[in-house]
Design a protein around this motif. Sequence first.
Motif, PDB file in Angstrom:
ATOM      1  N   VAL A  78     -73.314  20.058 -56.342  1.00 30.03           N
ATOM      2  CA  VAL A  78     -73.227  20.786 -57.603  1.00 30.03           C
ATOM      3  C   VAL A  78     -73.251  19.829 -58.794  1.00 30.03           C
ATOM      4  CG1 VAL A  78     -70.687  20.847 -57.682  1.00 30.03           C
ATOM      5  CG2 VAL A  78     -72.021  22.648 -58.813  1.00 30.03           C
ATOM      6  N   GLU A  79     -72.710  18.630 -58.637  1.00 30.09           N
ATOM      7  CA  GLU A  79     -72.764  17.641 -59.711  1.00 30.09           C
ATOM      8  C   GLU A  79     -74.196  17.199 -59.952  1.00 30.09           C
ATOM      9  OE1 GLU A  79     -69.126  14.835 -59.880  1.00 30.09           O
ATOM     10  OE2 GLU A  79     -69.348  15.298 -57.751  1.00 30.09           O
ATOM     11  N   LYS A  80     -74.930  17.003 -58.868  1.00 25.57           N
ATOM     12  CA  LYS A  80     -76.342  16.627 -59.002  1.00 25.57           C
ATOM     13  C   LYS A  80     -77.155  17.759 -59.618  1.00 25.57           C
ATOM     14  CE  LYS A  80     -76.697  13.378 -55.107  1.00 25.57           C
ATOM     15  NZ  LYS A  80     -77.407  13.121 -53.825  1.00 25.57           N
ATOM     16  N   ALA A  81     -76.813  18.982 -59.236  1.00 24.49           N
ATOM     17  CA  ALA A  81     -77.612  20.132 -59.656  1.00 24.49           C
ATOM     18  C   ALA A  81     -77.471  20.428 -61.140  1.00 24.49           C
ATOM     19  CB  ALA A  81     -77.219  21.364 -58.831  1.00 24.49           C
ATOM     20  N   ILE A  82     -76.250  20.368 -61.663  1.00 24.28           N
ATOM     21  CA  ILE A  82     -76.047  20.814 -63.049  1.00 24.28           C
ATOM     22  C   ILE A  82     -75.483  19.739 -63.961  1.00 24.28           C
ATOM     23  CG2 ILE A  82     -75.644  23.160 -62.195  1.00 24.28           C
ATOM     24  CD1 ILE A  82     -72.668  22.672 -63.189  1.00 24.28           C
TER      25      ILE A  82
END
Length: 228
Positions: A78-82
């Motif tokens: 989720v950190e990579k995604a957003i």
Amino acid sequence: MKLTFRAFKATKNKDLCEKYLNGHIQVLVNYGITNITTNNAEWMDWDFVYCVIAEKEDGTVVGGIRTQIADGSHPLPVEKAIGKMDPKIFDIVKHYQQDGVGELCALWNAKEVAGMGLSIMLVRAGIAMLNQVKCNTLMGICADYTLKMFRKVGFVVDNSLGDKGEFVYPNENYVARVLGILNAKDLSTAEEFDRVKMLDLRQNPEQTCLEKGANDSTIEIEYLLLLK
């Protein structure tokens, strides 16, 4: 149909990791999605990733889900995604890391079992397994069409991120929401049926039972959720 739900640490079973990944990639390709942040093989070598797969009696893997525990060095999916859209996600993960925070991710099921309700069974199993590792807070990211399912098991939308919790991800055809379970141990935000089921799986991680799927279907599932 009879299936086995098998839990394992990623580094302890490379063969099952490969089957899991190949099945997930095929499902994403079928939907025209190629830029999911969990769509890679690097996690197979990480000591903080745990999986649950759904196997047919012939050993074919027809679904799976996994959890990545934050270690301070490898960003959660989720950190990579957003992260570029809203860097506050980094602070949220860091805040919960000391007490154990992870992300439930990479949920998929094969076309041959689509519509049977397998997804929520895998989600429940993936959450139930986490009492065996240090994970007091659980996060996730989901699309509109899976939001109801994730809410049933206790996830809540984090409205402080993005546009009232919404992001355009993985492409312009989808709206995603960042989710969190405030307490992955007592599961207090889950609906009663799902909470009781998950707590039972924690109490009895190796059991066989009949699960009622979608459209009045019945699936016999052998749960093997002890991490060995």
